[in-house]
Design a protein around this motif. Structure first.
Motif, PDB file in Angstrom:
ATOM      1  N   TYR A 120      -3.261   9.653   2.072  1.00 61.99           N
ATOM      2  CA  TYR A 120      -3.091   9.493   3.517  1.00 61.99           C
ATOM      3  C   TYR A 120      -2.615   8.070   3.772  1.00 61.99           C
ATOM      4  O   TYR A 120      -3.308   7.110   3.451  1.00 61.99           O
ATOM      5  CB  TYR A 120      -4.414   9.701   4.254  1.00 61.99           C
ATOM      6  N   ASP A 121      -1.422   7.921   4.352  1.00 60.34           N
ATOM      7  CA  ASP A 121      -0.911   6.580   4.647  1.00 60.34           C
ATOM      8  C   ASP A 121      -1.217   6.259   6.109  1.00 60.34           C
ATOM      9  O   ASP A 121      -0.589   6.799   7.015  1.00 60.34           O
ATOM     10  CB  ASP A 121       0.606   6.515   4.389  1.00 60.34           C
ATOM     11  N   SER A 122      -2.194   5.404   6.314  1.00 61.25           N
ATOM     12  CA  SER A 122      -2.639   4.998   7.656  1.00 61.25           C
ATOM     13  C   SER A 122      -2.720   6.200   8.600  1.00 61.25           C
ATOM     14  O   SER A 122      -2.023   6.247   9.607  1.00 61.25           O
ATOM     15  CB  SER A 122      -1.697   3.959   8.249  1.00 61.25           C
ATOM     16  N   PHE A 148       2.228  11.097   5.661  1.00 57.81           N
ATOM     17  CA  PHE A 148       2.850   9.806   5.925  1.00 57.81           C
ATOM     18  C   PHE A 148       2.375   9.252   7.261  1.00 57.81           C
ATOM     19  O   PHE A 148       1.837   9.981   8.103  1.00 57.81           O
ATOM     20  CB  PHE A 148       4.375   9.930   5.926  1.00 57.81           C
ATOM     21  N   GLN A 149       2.638   7.951   7.426  1.00 54.59           N
ATOM     22  CA  GLN A 149       2.099   7.230   8.581  1.00 54.59           C
ATOM     23  C   GLN A 149       2.359   7.929   9.914  1.00 54.59           C
ATOM     24  O   GLN A 149       1.452   8.128  10.702  1.00 54.59           O
ATOM     25  CB  GLN A 149       2.674   5.821   8.608  1.00 54.59           C
ATOM     26  N   GLU A 150       3.592   8.316  10.172  1.00 47.93           N
ATOM     27  CA  GLU A 150       3.889   8.971  11.453  1.00 47.93           C
ATOM     28  C   GLU A 150       3.964  10.491  11.294  1.00 47.93           C
ATOM     29  O   GLU A 150       4.495  11.180  12.147  1.00 47.93           O
ATOM     30  CB  GLU A 150       5.199   8.444  12.040  1.00 47.93           C
ATOM     31  N   LYS A 166       0.833  -1.208   0.000  1.00 49.37           N
ATOM     32  CA  LYS A 166       0.000   0.000   0.000  1.00 49.37           C
ATOM     33  C   LYS A 166       0.871   1.264   0.000  1.00 49.37           C
ATOM     34  O   LYS A 166       0.648   2.181  -0.783  1.00 49.37           O
ATOM     35  CB  LYS A 166      -0.927   0.004   1.234  1.00 49.37           C
ATOM     36  N   SER A 167       1.874   1.288   0.890  1.00 49.78           N
ATOM     37  CA  SER A 167       2.749   2.466   0.934  1.00 49.78           C
ATOM     38  C   SER A 167       3.538   2.598  -0.365  1.00 49.78           C
ATOM     39  O   SER A 167       3.736   3.709  -0.868  1.00 49.78           O
ATOM     40  CB  SER A 167       3.712   2.369   2.112  1.00 49.78           C
ATOM     41  N   VAL A 168       3.981   1.465  -0.889  1.00 49.85           N
ATOM     42  CA  VAL A 168       4.712   1.496  -2.156  1.00 49.85           C
ATOM     43  C   VAL A 168       3.835   2.090  -3.256  1.00 49.85           C
ATOM     44  O   VAL A 168       4.290   2.916  -4.050  1.00 49.85           O
ATOM     45  CB  VAL A 168       5.192   0.070  -2.531  1.00 49.85           C
TER      46      VAL A 168
END
Ligand SMILES: Nc1ncnc2c1ncn2[C@@H]1O[C@H](COP(=O)(O)OP(=O)(O)O)[C@@H](O)[C@H]1O
Ligand SMILES: [Mg+2]
Lengths: 259, 280
Positions: free
Chosen positions: B178-180, B101-103, B57-59
């Motif tokens: 939006y990544d997680s 990004f996620q964080e 998914k991130s890729v």
């Protein structure tokens, strides 16, 4: 089995060299076109140049001092104690100053660069940077390359001077050589070639220190544990590279009959 | 790039989809991550991207931003193919896109203000008054104007992600990734992030892709709309009179391929055993 392992190992090393060259070439190409991150460069000059000053001066001073002590023992057997200034000056300016300064700066800054860029990479800050339209080679690599390139020669000059001071203090306190004898000998011994080769090396070492740090930082894998790994590897690689490079630069200068 | 002080809704300039991915594949060394992925995201549409950890998914998001190059296939952003573009050309296309990004991936060494202003400075905006005005505006949008002088280390996880949203939307992107965005957040904070995503979608007409593990987030996005009067989410009218067609689609990645792509009804009613695992 062993052959396959060895082959893989070689392949990885060749690939690494290729990627390292790519990084250097890419930075070089970008160095001549805008945008330049001047403020980032100044900040790095402060961190790398000014920040390394104490360790570089201490190293220089004690290297010169111990060199004078050791050389005195040898020279006194020939009754040539008067040559002390000459020997200390030549060794420091040609070799010990540039190499030890570079090694100290590598220990401090190749690791610092690798860990900073590495943690930015694993926390996706490098990706975020690119997504916001910044080229990491310009923003992260070039300022560090420039900063090290510009400050290492200056650090080397100061280190050389403190080394000769160290030698002088030893020779005046232990050997009871007069200041005039020491400094005049030292000054007369140094030729323009000695100074040139001593000042040429820091430029190569400077590029090596920053580029190796950036390379290992940008190739960090495996999260935060990986950052520790690249940090260590960068110091080892930069130190070895400096010593190998030193040998080849010297050999090259001899080959072209520079001195 | 001209700096508009009030964000304008993204105009639907043409009928091209916002994002079109066709037959994209990518592998790292010997590891195949995406095999053959094709889908489209229409303008104003929200795509909920699901898949187990490591499914790529991130890729996929990085491919859509041009941060990675695919081994095969085409990626069109508003009709423009990213694959052959150089890094310089890509940075122009990336102005129309934002990513969280996620964080959060905030720059640790910069204050919240400088993080949010980052893109304006990159675009050589010199007028400090203009910058501050715009930074305050987007921070107000994510309801974090008070945090303007803080450093990222002083922020909570939810605040970091909201600052990250502010940083991404400062140039009025028409597409957001939006990544997680809610991973690891408490339900209240997670809800605030969902409100923000819906707000961008419903007030600015932003197309978005949301990677999430929490299906309830996905259903919130598909069942509710942002109401500017109430400053919060209200149930979307589904009686057809409002004319609002639920613009949310679901996509499940499995083994490098699109396993499912469809509407919420199709997803909820699917009898497939693999899909049911996401629903429990
Ligand atoms: N830069 C990279 N180099 C090598 N492998 C990668 C890289 N990025 C992602 N991968 C691999 O691709 C796979 C998918 O990763 P990712 O997209 O992060 O999964 P997720 O769906 O959990 O976000 C993982 O197995 C990961 O190890
Ligand atoms: Mg992921």
């Amino acid at each position: 089995m062993l052959a396959v392992l060895f082959e893989n190992f070689l392949k990885r090393k060749v690939l690494a060299v290729q990627e390292f060259t790519h990084l250097l070439a890419g930075s070089f190409e970008r160095a001549f076109s805008p945008p330049h991150y001047v403020i980032d460069t100044l900040v790095q000059m402060d961190i790398i140049g000014f920040g390394s000053l104490p360790i570089v001066l201490l190293t220089g001073f004690f290297t010169g001092a111990v060199l004078a002590l050791q050389t005195y023992r040898t020279l006194s057997t020939f009754g040539e104690v008067g040559l002390l200034g000459e020997v200390v000056a030549l060794s420091i300016v040609r070799e010990l100053g540039p190499v030890l300064t570079a090694l100290m700066v590598a220990g401090r800054n190749s690791s610092g660069i690798a860990s900073e860029i590495g943690s930015m990479l694993v926390s996706e800050q490098v990706d975020a940077m690119r997504a916001l339209g910044t080229d990491p080679l310009r923003k992260l690599v070039l300022p560090r390359l420039f900063a090290t390139l510009l400050t290492l020669p200056l650090l080397t000059i100061l280190s050389d001077f403190f080394g000769m001071m160290g030698g002088y203090l030893v020779s005046s306190s232990t050997v009871r050589l007069s200041g005039e004898e020491y400094w005049v000998r030292a000054y007369q011994a140094l030729t323009i070639q000695d100074v040139t080769q001593g000042m040429l090396k820091p430029f190569f070492f400077g590029v090596t220190i920053a580029a190796v740090g950036c390379y290992f930082g940008l190739h960090t894998t495996g999260g935060t544990a990986g950052v520790g790994r690249s940090t260590t590897q960068s110091v080892v690689a930069a130190s070895v590279a400096i010593l190998v490079l030193d040998f080849f630069i010297t050999k090259f200068l001899i080959a072209i009959r520079f001195f | 790039m001209a700096l508009s002080l009030s964000p304008t809704p993204g105009p639907a300039r043409s009928h091209e989809p916002a994002i079109e991915v066709s037959h994209v594949g990518i592998s790292f060394e010997d590891k195949l991550v995406l095999l053959d992925v094709s889908f489209q995201v229409g303008r104003g549409e929200t795509l909920v991207l699901l898949g187990v950890t490591g499914s790529g998914k991130s890729v996929l998001l990085k491919l859509l931003l041009g941060l990675l190059k695919p081994d095969s296939g085409r990626i069109l952003i508003e009709g423009q193919d990213l694959v052959p573009l150089s890094e310089n050309e890509l940075s122009l296309v990336r102005r129309r896109m934002g990513i969280v990004f996620q964080e959060g991936a905030l720059f640790d060494s910069l204050s919240v203000y400088e993080n949010v202003a980052y893109r304006l400075r990159e675009e050589r905006e010199r007028d400090e008054e203009k910058i501050e005005c715009r930074v305050r505006e987007v921070l107000r949008f994510v309801e974090l104007e008070d945090a303007i002088d803080k450093m990222p280390a002083e922020l909570s996880g939810g605040m970091r992600r909201r600052v990250s949203v502010a940083r991404a939307i400062i140039s009025n992107p028409l597409i957001m990734f939006y990544d997680s965005p809610t991973a690891g957040l408490d339900p209240v904070t997670a809800h605030a992030i969902n409100v923000l995503i819906a707000k961008l979608r419903d007030t600015q007409g932003v197309s978005s892709i949301v990677v999430t593990h929490r299906l309830q987030d996905a259903f919130v996005l598909s069942n509710y709309v942002f109401s500017p009067e109430k400053q919060g989410l209200v149930a979307a009218r589904t009686d057809g009179r409002s004319g609002r067609i639920d613009p949310t689609r679901f996509l499940v990645l499995r083994d490098g391929k699109v396993y499912f792509h469809g509407t919420r009804e199709e997803f909820v009613l699917a009898q497939d055993t693999y899909l049911r695992k996401f629903l429990i």
